[in-house]
Design a protein around this motif. Structure first.
Motif, PDB file in Angstrom:
ATOM      1  N   LYS A  64      66.937  14.091  18.107  1.00 61.63           N
ATOM      2  CA  LYS A  64      67.876  14.899  18.886  1.00 61.63           C
ATOM      3  C   LYS A  64      67.986  16.305  18.302  1.00 61.63           C
ATOM      4  CE  LYS A  64      70.596  10.919  20.265  1.00 61.63           C
ATOM      5  NZ  LYS A  64      71.848  10.181  20.066  1.00 61.63           N
ATOM      6  N   LEU A  65      67.893  16.393  16.960  1.00 61.49           N
ATOM      7  CA  LEU A  65      67.935  17.713  16.325  1.00 61.49           C
ATOM      8  C   LEU A  65      66.716  18.538  16.736  1.00 61.49           C
ATOM      9  CD1 LEU A  65      69.125  16.790  12.720  1.00 61.49           C
ATOM     10  CD2 LEU A  65      70.434  17.914  14.518  1.00 61.49           C
ATOM     11  N   LEU A  66      65.575  17.902  16.798  1.00 59.18           N
ATOM     12  CA  LEU A  66      64.353  18.602  17.198  1.00 59.18           C
ATOM     13  C   LEU A  66      64.471  19.104  18.639  1.00 59.18           C
ATOM     14  CD1 LEU A  66      61.492  19.449  16.442  1.00 59.18           C
ATOM     15  CD2 LEU A  66      60.702  17.233  17.244  1.00 59.18           C
ATOM     16  N   ALA A  67      65.025  18.281  19.497  1.00 57.28           N
ATOM     17  CA  ALA A  67      65.176  18.669  20.895  1.00 57.28           C
ATOM     18  C   ALA A  67      66.169  19.815  21.057  1.00 57.28           C
ATOM     19  CB  ALA A  67      65.619  17.463  21.713  1.00 57.28           C
ATOM     20  N   SER A  68      67.105  19.942  20.120  1.00 58.54           N
ATOM     21  CA  SER A  68      68.111  20.996  20.234  1.00 58.54           C
ATOM     22  C   SER A  68      67.615  22.356  19.740  1.00 58.54           C
ATOM     23  CB  SER A  68      69.369  20.604  19.453  1.00 58.54           C
ATOM     24  OG  SER A  68      69.106  20.605  18.069  1.00 58.54           O
ATOM     25  N   LEU A  69      66.450  22.394  19.113  1.00 54.64           N
ATOM     26  CA  LEU A  69      65.915  23.674  18.640  1.00 54.64           C
ATOM     27  C   LEU A  69      65.503  24.544  19.819  1.00 54.64           C
ATOM     28  CD1 LEU A  69      63.656  22.496  15.684  1.00 54.64           C
ATOM     29  CD2 LEU A  69      65.861  23.647  15.538  1.00 54.64           C
ATOM     30  N   PRO A  70      65.728  25.849  19.728  1.00 55.17           N
ATOM     31  CA  PRO A  70      65.310  26.724  20.834  1.00 55.17           C
ATOM     32  C   PRO A  70      63.787  26.738  20.950  1.00 55.17           C
ATOM     33  CG  PRO A  70      66.092  28.014  18.982  1.00 55.17           C
ATOM     34  CD  PRO A  70      66.338  26.579  18.638  1.00 55.17           C
ATOM     35  N   ARG A  71      63.354  26.798  22.177  1.00 52.74           N
ATOM     36  CA  ARG A  71      61.901  26.845  22.411  1.00 52.74           C
ATOM     37  C   ARG A  71      61.405  28.264  22.211  1.00 52.74           C
ATOM     38  NH1 ARG A  71      59.624  22.365  25.185  1.00 52.74           N
ATOM     39  NH2 ARG A  71      61.244  20.852  25.593  1.00 52.74           N
ATOM     40  N   GLN A  72      60.233  28.357  21.616  1.00 56.71           N
ATOM     41  CA  GLN A  72      59.640  29.671  21.390  1.00 56.71           C
ATOM     42  C   GLN A  72      58.939  30.119  22.671  1.00 56.71           C
ATOM     43  OE1 GLN A  72      56.706  29.736  18.305  1.00 56.71           O
ATOM     44  NE2 GLN A  72      56.906  31.921  18.026  1.00 56.71           N
ATOM     45  N   LYS A  73      59.171  31.387  23.035  1.00 55.85           N
ATOM     46  CA  LYS A  73      58.512  31.910  24.221  1.00 55.85           C
ATOM     47  C   LYS A  73      57.041  32.163  23.932  1.00 55.85           C
ATOM     48  CE  LYS A  73      62.379  34.184  26.432  1.00 55.85           C
ATOM     49  NZ  LYS A  73      62.898  35.453  26.949  1.00 55.85           N
ATOM     50  N   ARG A  74      56.235  31.855  24.913  1.00 57.55           N
ATOM     51  CA  ARG A  74      54.810  32.134  24.782  1.00 57.55           C
ATOM     52  C   ARG A  74      54.570  33.591  25.156  1.00 57.55           C
ATOM     53  NH1 ARG A  74      51.753  27.010  27.487  1.00 57.55           N
ATOM     54  NH2 ARG A  74      52.554  25.474  26.054  1.00 57.55           N
ATOM     55  N   PRO A  75      53.711  34.281  24.427  1.00 56.73           N
ATOM     56  CA  PRO A  75      53.415  35.661  24.818  1.00 56.73           C
ATOM     57  C   PRO A  75      52.725  35.673  26.175  1.00 56.73           C
ATOM     58  CG  PRO A  75      51.997  34.953  23.009  1.00 56.73           C
ATOM     59  CD  PRO A  75      52.981  33.847  23.261  1.00 56.73           C
ATOM     60  N   GLN A  76      53.135  36.624  27.014  1.00 58.24           N
ATOM     61  CA  GLN A  76      52.538  36.698  28.336  1.00 58.24           C
ATOM     62  C   GLN A  76      51.253  37.509  28.267  1.00 58.24           C
ATOM     63  OE1 GLN A  76      55.252  37.904  31.289  1.00 58.24           O
ATOM     64  NE2 GLN A  76      56.701  36.285  30.851  1.00 58.24           N
ATOM     65  N   ALA A  77      50.294  37.083  29.032  1.00 60.44           N
ATOM     66  CA  ALA A  77      49.008  37.777  29.060  1.00 60.44           C
ATOM     67  C   ALA A  77      49.178  39.141  29.720  1.00 60.44           C
ATOM     68  CB  ALA A  77      47.989  36.939  29.824  1.00 60.44           C
ATOM     69  N   LYS A  78      48.496  40.140  29.154  1.00 56.59           N
ATOM     70  CA  LYS A  78      48.553  41.469  29.732  1.00 56.59           C
ATOM     71  C   LYS A  78      47.719  41.509  31.002  1.00 56.59           C
ATOM     72  CE  LYS A  78      49.158  43.861  25.383  1.00 56.59           C
ATOM     73  NZ  LYS A  78      48.613  44.831  24.438  1.00 56.59           N
ATOM     74  N   PRO A  79      48.214  42.195  32.028  1.00 52.67           N
ATOM     75  CA  PRO A  79      47.393  42.287  33.247  1.00 52.67           C
ATOM     76  C   PRO A  79      46.127  43.098  32.960  1.00 52.67           C
ATOM     77  CG  PRO A  79      49.409  43.593  33.427  1.00 52.67           C
ATOM     78  CD  PRO A  79      49.467  42.887  32.129  1.00 52.67           C
ATOM     79  N   THR A  80      45.050  42.675  33.536  1.00 55.52           N
ATOM     80  CA  THR A  80      43.789  43.380  33.318  1.00 55.52           C
ATOM     81  C   THR A  80      43.661  44.500  34.340  1.00 55.52           C
ATOM     82  OG1 THR A  80      42.648  41.819  34.731  1.00 55.52           O
ATOM     83  CG2 THR A  80      42.628  41.359  32.375  1.00 55.52           C
ATOM     84  N   GLU A  81      43.059  45.583  33.903  1.00 56.78           N
ATOM     85  CA  GLU A  81      42.866  46.722  34.799  1.00 56.78           C
ATOM     86  C   GLU A  81      41.566  46.546  35.565  1.00 56.78           C
ATOM     87  OE1 GLU A  81      43.209  50.529  32.983  1.00 56.78           O
ATOM     88  OE2 GLU A  81      44.815  49.851  31.680  1.00 56.78           O
ATOM     89  N   SER A  82      41.612  46.802  36.856  1.00 55.66           N
ATOM     90  CA  SER A  82      40.378  46.723  37.626  1.00 55.66           C
ATOM     91  C   SER A  82      39.840  48.143  37.825  1.00 55.66           C
ATOM     92  CB  SER A  82      40.626  46.048  38.976  1.00 55.66           C
ATOM     93  OG  SER A  82      41.608  46.768  39.671  1.00 55.66           O
ATOM     94  N   THR A  83      38.531  48.282  37.829  1.00 53.30           N
ATOM     95  CA  THR A  83      37.931  49.614  37.961  1.00 53.30           C
ATOM     96  C   THR A  83      37.423  49.874  39.342  1.00 53.30           C
ATOM     97  OG1 THR A  83      35.836  48.762  37.174  1.00 53.30           O
ATOM     98  CG2 THR A  83      37.308  49.841  35.584  1.00 53.30           C
TER      99      THR A  83
END
Length: 83
Positions: A64-83
């Motif tokens: 239960k202690l483990l479940a109560s820990l805040p979840r870490q946010k995953r880094p969002q992928a940067k949008p790729t530039e199209s040419t």
């Protein structure tokens, strides 16, 4: 327990790959030199015991202690530039 007597600069071998040399005796302490393959973990016993105890505590902790820990946010992928 095997007990060996060594003088300064004398060594003990553990198998073919591990060599322990008595480097210095000073003030009730001995200094050891250890030559071993890099994959072999060498720890002072008190550090080994502390890590072992922490691992035991982590395994035996309340889920239960483990479940109560805040979840870490995953880094969002940067949008790729199209040419």
């Amino acid at each position: 327990m095997l007990i060996l007597t060594r003088k300064i600069d004398e060594a003990i071998r553990l198998g073919d790959d591990i060599r322990i040399v008595l480097v210095q005796i000073k003030g009730g302490q001995v200094r050891l030199g250890i030559e071993c393959p890099s994959h072999v973990r060498v720890l002072r016993e008190e550090l080994y015991e502390a890590v072992r105890q922490e691992n035991l505590n982590a395994v035996s902790s309340d889920p239960k202690l483990l479940a109560s820990l805040p979840r870490q946010k995953r880094p969002q992928a940067k949008p790729t530039e199209s040419t």
